[in-house]
Design an enzyme around this catalytic site. Structure first.
Site, PDB file in Angstrom:
ATOM      1  N   LEU A  36      -5.091 -17.937  -5.025  1.00 20.08           N
ATOM      2  CA  LEU A  36      -6.026 -17.218  -5.932  1.00 20.08           C
ATOM      3  C   LEU A  36      -7.329 -16.847  -4.697  1.00 20.08           C
ATOM      4  CD1 LEU A  36      -6.292 -18.795  -9.359  1.00 20.08           C
ATOM      5  CD2 LEU A  36      -4.915 -16.824  -8.566  1.00 20.08           C
ATOM      6  N   LEU A  82       5.605 -12.896  -1.778  1.00 16.27           N
ATOM      7  CA  LEU A  82       4.723 -11.411  -1.517  1.00 16.27           C
ATOM      8  C   LEU A  82       3.279 -11.965  -1.065  1.00 16.27           C
ATOM      9  CD1 LEU A  82       6.233 -10.727  -4.694  1.00 16.27           C
ATOM     10  CD2 LEU A  82       5.439  -8.794  -4.030  1.00 16.27           C
ATOM     11  N   ALA A  84       0.113 -12.640   0.510  1.00 13.48           N
ATOM     12  CA  ALA A  84      -0.170 -12.276   2.264  1.00 13.48           C
ATOM     13  C   ALA A  84      -1.467 -11.979   2.037  1.00 13.48           C
ATOM     14  CB  ALA A  84       0.475 -11.153   2.480  1.00 13.48           C
ATOM     15  N   THR A 101      -2.021 -16.906   7.368  1.00 17.46           N
ATOM     16  CA  THR A 101      -1.406 -16.951   6.083  1.00 17.46           C
ATOM     17  C   THR A 101       0.048 -15.965   6.327  1.00 17.46           C
ATOM     18  OG1 THR A 101      -3.566 -16.714   4.634  1.00 17.46           O
ATOM     19  CG2 THR A 101      -1.606 -15.539   3.737  1.00 17.46           C
ATOM     20  N   THR A 131       6.244  -4.540   4.868  1.00 19.82           N
ATOM     21  CA  THR A 131       5.394  -3.071   4.690  1.00 19.82           C
ATOM     22  C   THR A 131       6.235  -2.096   5.812  1.00 19.82           C
ATOM     23  OG1 THR A 131       3.283  -2.155   5.172  1.00 19.82           O
ATOM     24  CG2 THR A 131       3.781  -4.050   6.190  1.00 19.82           C
ATOM     25  N   ASP A 132       5.820  -0.876   5.421  1.00 17.29           N
ATOM     26  CA  ASP A 132       6.385   0.219   6.510  1.00 17.29           C
ATOM     27  C   ASP A 132       5.379   0.177   7.712  1.00 17.29           C
ATOM     28  OD1 ASP A 132       4.107   1.167   5.331  1.00 17.29           O
ATOM     29  OD2 ASP A 132       5.035   3.272   4.694  1.00 17.29           O
ATOM     30  N   GLU A 133       4.267  -0.528   7.524  1.00 18.52           N
ATOM     31  CA  GLU A 133       3.069  -0.388   8.665  1.00 18.52           C
ATOM     32  C   GLU A 133       3.639  -1.016   9.928  1.00 18.52           C
ATOM     33  OE1 GLU A 133      -0.999  -0.865   7.535  1.00 18.52           O
ATOM     34  OE2 GLU A 133      -0.277  -0.156   5.324  1.00 18.52           O
ATOM     35  N   TYR A 166      -3.119  -6.549  10.961  1.00 18.37           N
ATOM     36  CA  TYR A 166      -2.332  -6.645   9.592  1.00 18.37           C
ATOM     37  C   TYR A 166      -0.895  -6.373   9.868  1.00 18.37           C
ATOM     38  CZ  TYR A 166      -0.091  -5.318   5.352  1.00 18.37           C
ATOM     39  OH  TYR A 166       0.821  -5.149   4.253  1.00 18.37           O
ATOM     40  N   LYS A 170       2.246  -8.922   9.877  1.00 18.55           N
ATOM     41  CA  LYS A 170       3.493  -8.665   8.791  1.00 18.55           C
ATOM     42  C   LYS A 170       4.826  -8.751   9.728  1.00 18.55           C
ATOM     43  CE  LYS A 170       3.702  -8.273   4.811  1.00 18.55           C
ATOM     44  NZ  LYS A 170       4.033  -9.294   4.006  1.00 18.55           N
ATOM     45  N   LEU A 206      -7.547   2.467  -1.021  1.00 18.44           N
ATOM     46  CA  LEU A 206      -8.082   3.902  -1.506  1.00 18.44           C
ATOM     47  C   LEU A 206      -8.306   4.315  -2.886  1.00 18.44           C
ATOM     48  CD1 LEU A 206      -8.600   6.535   0.151  1.00 18.44           C
ATOM     49  CD2 LEU A 206      -6.535   7.253  -0.359  1.00 18.44           C
ATOM     50  N   ASN A 265      -4.715  12.094   3.084  1.00 16.99           N
ATOM     51  CA  ASN A 265      -5.533  11.443   2.196  1.00 16.99           C
ATOM     52  C   ASN A 265      -6.485  12.184   1.608  1.00 16.99           C
ATOM     53  OD1 ASN A 265      -4.752   9.111   3.248  1.00 16.99           O
ATOM     54  ND2 ASN A 265      -6.254   8.653   4.811  1.00 16.99           N
TER      55      ASN A 265
HETATM   56  P1  NAD Z   1      -2.861  -8.458  -2.709  1.00  8.40           P
HETATM   57  O1  NAD Z   1      -3.743  -8.487  -1.538  1.00  8.40           O
HETATM   58  O2  NAD Z   1      -3.135  -7.630  -4.008  1.00  8.40           O
HETATM   59  O3  NAD Z   1      -2.295  -9.818  -3.218  1.00  8.40           O
HETATM   60  C1  NAD Z   1      -2.078 -10.896  -2.510  1.00  8.40           C
HETATM   61  C2  NAD Z   1      -1.795 -12.419  -3.210  1.00  8.40           C
HETATM   62  O4  NAD Z   1      -1.535 -13.137  -2.272  1.00  8.40           O
HETATM   63  C3  NAD Z   1      -2.869 -12.620  -4.034  1.00  8.40           C
HETATM   64  O5  NAD Z   1      -2.922 -12.910  -5.392  1.00  8.40           O
HETATM   65  C4  NAD Z   1      -3.583 -13.710  -3.222  1.00  8.40           C
HETATM   66  O6  NAD Z   1      -4.340 -14.690  -3.604  1.00  8.40           O
HETATM   67  C5  NAD Z   1      -2.210 -14.512  -2.649  1.00  8.40           C
HETATM   68  N1  NAD Z   1      -2.514 -14.906  -1.361  1.00  8.40           N
HETATM   69  C6  NAD Z   1      -3.017 -14.789  -0.329  1.00  8.40           C
HETATM   70  N2  NAD Z   1      -3.199 -15.784   0.563  1.00  8.40           N
HETATM   71  C7  NAD Z   1      -2.444 -16.607   0.101  1.00  8.40           C
HETATM   72  C8  NAD Z   1      -1.913 -17.956   0.503  1.00  8.40           C
HETATM   73  N3  NAD Z   1      -2.307 -18.605   1.556  1.00  8.40           N
HETATM   74  N4  NAD Z   1      -1.218 -18.930  -0.230  1.00  8.40           N
HETATM   75  C9  NAD Z   1      -0.895 -18.470  -1.563  1.00  8.40           C
HETATM   76  N5  NAD Z   1      -1.277 -17.145  -1.916  1.00  8.40           N
HETATM   77  C10 NAD Z   1      -2.035 -16.360  -1.052  1.00  8.40           C
HETATM   78  O7  NAD Z   1      -1.468  -7.847  -2.003  1.00  8.40           O
HETATM   79  P2  NAD Z   1      -0.233  -6.585  -2.600  1.00  8.40           P
HETATM   80  O8  NAD Z   1      -0.866  -5.334  -2.221  1.00  8.40           O
HETATM   81  O9  NAD Z   1       0.017  -7.151  -3.911  1.00  8.40           O
HETATM   82  O10 NAD Z   1       0.609  -6.917  -1.698  1.00  8.40           O
HETATM   83  C11 NAD Z   1       1.700  -7.792  -1.975  1.00  8.40           C
HETATM   84  C12 NAD Z   1       2.860  -7.892  -0.625  1.00  8.40           C
HETATM   85  O11 NAD Z   1       3.332  -6.588  -0.572  1.00  8.40           O
HETATM   86  C13 NAD Z   1       2.081  -8.163   0.554  1.00  8.40           C
HETATM   87  O12 NAD Z   1       3.181  -9.132   1.392  1.00  8.40           O
HETATM   88  C14 NAD Z   1       2.181  -7.123   1.397  1.00  8.40           C
HETATM   89  O13 NAD Z   1       2.240  -7.028   2.747  1.00  8.40           O
HETATM   90  C15 NAD Z   1       3.091  -6.193   0.723  1.00  8.40           C
HETATM   91  N6  NAD Z   1       3.111  -4.853   0.716  1.00  8.40           N
HETATM   92  C16 NAD Z   1       2.039  -4.146   0.237  1.00  8.40           C
HETATM   93  C17 NAD Z   1       2.120  -2.669   0.059  1.00  8.40           C
HETATM   94  C18 NAD Z   1       0.716  -2.168  -0.837  1.00  8.40           C
HETATM   95  O14 NAD Z   1       0.706  -0.838  -0.649  1.00  8.40           O
HETATM   96  N7  NAD Z   1      -0.310  -2.908  -1.380  1.00  8.40           N
HETATM   97  C19 NAD Z   1       3.099  -2.035   0.551  1.00  8.40           C
HETATM   98  C20 NAD Z   1       4.216  -2.735   1.120  1.00  8.40           C
HETATM   99  C21 NAD Z   1       4.062  -4.084   1.191  1.00  8.40           C
HETATM  100  P1  TYD Z   2      -5.577   1.634   2.283  1.00  8.66           P
HETATM  101  O1  TYD Z   2      -5.451   1.809   0.795  1.00  8.66           O
HETATM  102  O2  TYD Z   2      -6.450   0.842   2.912  1.00  8.66           O
HETATM  103  O3  TYD Z   2      -4.032   1.321   2.689  1.00  8.66           O
HETATM  104  P2  TYD Z   2      -3.240   1.259   4.267  1.00  8.66           P
HETATM  105  O4  TYD Z   2      -4.259   1.295   5.436  1.00  8.66           O
HETATM  106  O5  TYD Z   2      -2.439   0.187   4.096  1.00  8.66           O
HETATM  107  O6  TYD Z   2      -2.388   2.577   4.462  1.00  8.66           O
HETATM  108  O7  TYD Z   2      -5.740   3.159   2.919  1.00  8.66           O
HETATM  109  C1  TYD Z   2      -4.801   4.230   2.596  1.00  8.66           C
HETATM  110  C2  TYD Z   2      -5.364   5.396   3.519  1.00  8.66           C
HETATM  111  O8  TYD Z   2      -6.729   5.872   3.052  1.00  8.66           O
HETATM  112  C3  TYD Z   2      -5.553   5.106   5.096  1.00  8.66           C
HETATM  113  O9  TYD Z   2      -5.307   6.156   5.743  1.00  8.66           O
HETATM  114  C4  TYD Z   2      -6.914   4.479   5.162  1.00  8.66           C
HETATM  115  C5  TYD Z   2      -7.558   5.703   4.095  1.00  8.66           C
HETATM  116  N1  TYD Z   2      -8.937   5.108   3.572  1.00  8.66           N
HETATM  117  C6  TYD Z   2     -10.049   6.107   3.509  1.00  8.66           C
HETATM  118  O10 TYD Z   2     -10.087   7.263   4.182  1.00  8.66           O
HETATM  119  N2  TYD Z   2     -11.198   5.434   2.903  1.00  8.66           N
HETATM  120  C7  TYD Z   2     -11.410   4.281   2.401  1.00  8.66           C
HETATM  121  O11 TYD Z   2     -12.429   3.966   2.066  1.00  8.66           O
HETATM  122  C8  TYD Z   2     -10.152   3.428   2.296  1.00  8.66           C
HETATM  123  C9  TYD Z   2      -9.947   2.482   1.663  1.00  8.66           C
HETATM  124  C10 TYD Z   2      -8.892   4.139   2.941  1.00  8.66           C
END
Ligand code: NAD
Ligand code: TYD
Length: 360
Positions: A36, A82, A84, A101, A131-133, A166, A170, A206, A265
């Protein structure tokens, strides 16, 4: 009975995975482990919190002794990991938290699982969500006209080349997971997914940030010229893919997850503005004046584009939603759940947001 530990289940994607597993598999016991942090929110799981096959445990994945104790207490068969730190802009400000983390936390879970399973891998799975990043950035060699905006795509075989703290963290965690497979024989899975969108996403990303800012008439900070390209997938489709891969994926393997859905974007921002204005009953174009071009993100990756053919041909997964439909559902959800958003965006968030954007 299968006992499944899902980490990060109170976050954005994790909450959708927990919901899917709790509802679809009443015979499993789902243990949601989450520290949390600012991104974790139990309100994301209100609808399933009383289900008999669901348990929540507040814990930090970096606490190795606790991870060992929990593996034993709940007799865990499968881990879907998940938890992170997930936001690139935060990683630029505070890279140590990401290394702790994402790298050490993943290692702590891997080692706890390895010790508990003790070489008895039958029926066990450690599934790491990435992630694809980690693959770095693709060229924007076809910037005009329709997507795709480049000739190359990320494949499972693409060499890792992360640019942000980040994505570097990962990448480090992915390497550890594969090392546990190759060295100890642990049955691991890794998936690399593109940008997710949908309900319950923390409004620093975003799409929810911009929906909320439009609602409040606040500026929409577009980084650089808004020309960066991302590949967007509806979060429920990601959760569906995780279900398929957890059950049918080949251990030791990697799968890319994406929807062949590239957007610049600035085009995404225009679709979001159009949808929010329409649903709020504003004349078309009302909120376009909120677009504000700000200093670009440091090391901003130009283009991400996933090739998920392997997942489709080997396991039959495909996205279920077209983007227009997904965005409509998403905007509606945020407008219908303003209390969820308002609870998050009061207090600490306000301070973080002001600091972040006063620098832009
Ligand atoms: P998020 O930031 O919404 O959620 C992360 C969760 O992890 C939170 O509930 C947080 O409390 C928990 N957490 C953080 N540190 C912790 C710790 N030390 N111990 C236990 N819990 C902890 O992230 P998300 O967007 O839901 O992403 C989830 C996973 O998917 C991540 O591993 C991320 O790298 C991966 N991912 C995300 C995206 C995306 O577009 N959001 C895309 C591809 C992969
Ligand atoms: P984001 O949602 O942070 O995802 P990621 O960086 O993991 O791709 O951002 C998506 C795209 O939008 C990224 O190219 C950065 C851009 N962005 C903005 O232009 N303005 C913003 O305020 C944010 C948060 C992201």
């Amino acid at each position: 009975m299968k006992n499944i530990l899902i980490t990060g289940g109170a976050g954005f994607i994790g909450s959708h995975v927990v919901r899917l597993f709790v509802n679809k598999y009443p015979e499993y016991r789902i243990i949601n482990l989450d520290a949390l942090t600012y991104a974790g929110n139990l309100a994301n799981l209100k609808d399933i919190e009383d289900k008999p096959n669901y348990t929540f445990v507040k814990a930090d994945i970096c606490d190795f002794d606790k991870m060992c104790a929990l593996m034993q207490q709940y007799d865990i068969d499968g881990v879907i990991h998940l938890a992170a730190e997930s936001h690139v802009d935060r990683s630029i400000k505070d890279p140590f938290t990401f290394a702790r983390t994402n790298v050490l936390g993943t290692l702590s879970l891997l080692q706890a699982a390895r010790q508990y399973w003790n070489g008895n891998w039958e029926g066990k799975r450690f599934y790491h969500i990435s992630t694809d990043e980690v693959y770095g950035a693709l060229e924007l060699d076809k910037p005009e006209g329709e997507a795709p905006y480049g000739s190359e795509f990320f494949l499972e075989t693409t060499k890792y080349n992360p640019h942000s703290p980040y994505s570097a963290s990962k990448a480090g965690s992915d390497h550890f997971v594969r090392a546990y497979h190759d060295t100890y024989g642990m049955p691991t899975l890794v998936t690399n997914c593109s940008n997710n969108y949908g309900p319950y996403q923390f409004p620093e990303k975003l799409i929810p940030l911009f929906i909320n800012n439009i609602r409040h008439g606040k500026p929409l900070p577009v980084y650089g010229k808004g020309e960066n390209v991302r590949d967007w997938l509806y979060v429920v489709d990601h959760a569906r893919a995780i279900d398929v891969i957890f059950h049918q994926g080949k251990t030791g393997d990697t799968y890319n997850i994406g929807g062949f859905n590239e957007w610049k974007n600035i085009d995404i921002v225009k679709v979001v503005i159009k949808t929010v204005d329409r649903l709020l009953g504003n004349p078309e174009g009302t909120s376009e004046k909120l677009i504000t071009y700000v200093t670009d993100r440091a090391g901003h990756d130009l283009r991400y584009a996933i090739d998920s053919t392997k997942l489709k041909t080997e396991l039959g997964w495909e996205p279920s939603l077209q983007f227009e439909e997904g965005i409509e559902k998403t905007v509606r959800w945020y407008l219908d759940n303003q209390e969820w958003m308002d609870n998050i965006t009061s207090g600490e968030y306000e301070k973080y947001y002001e600091e972040m954007y006063s620098e832009k």
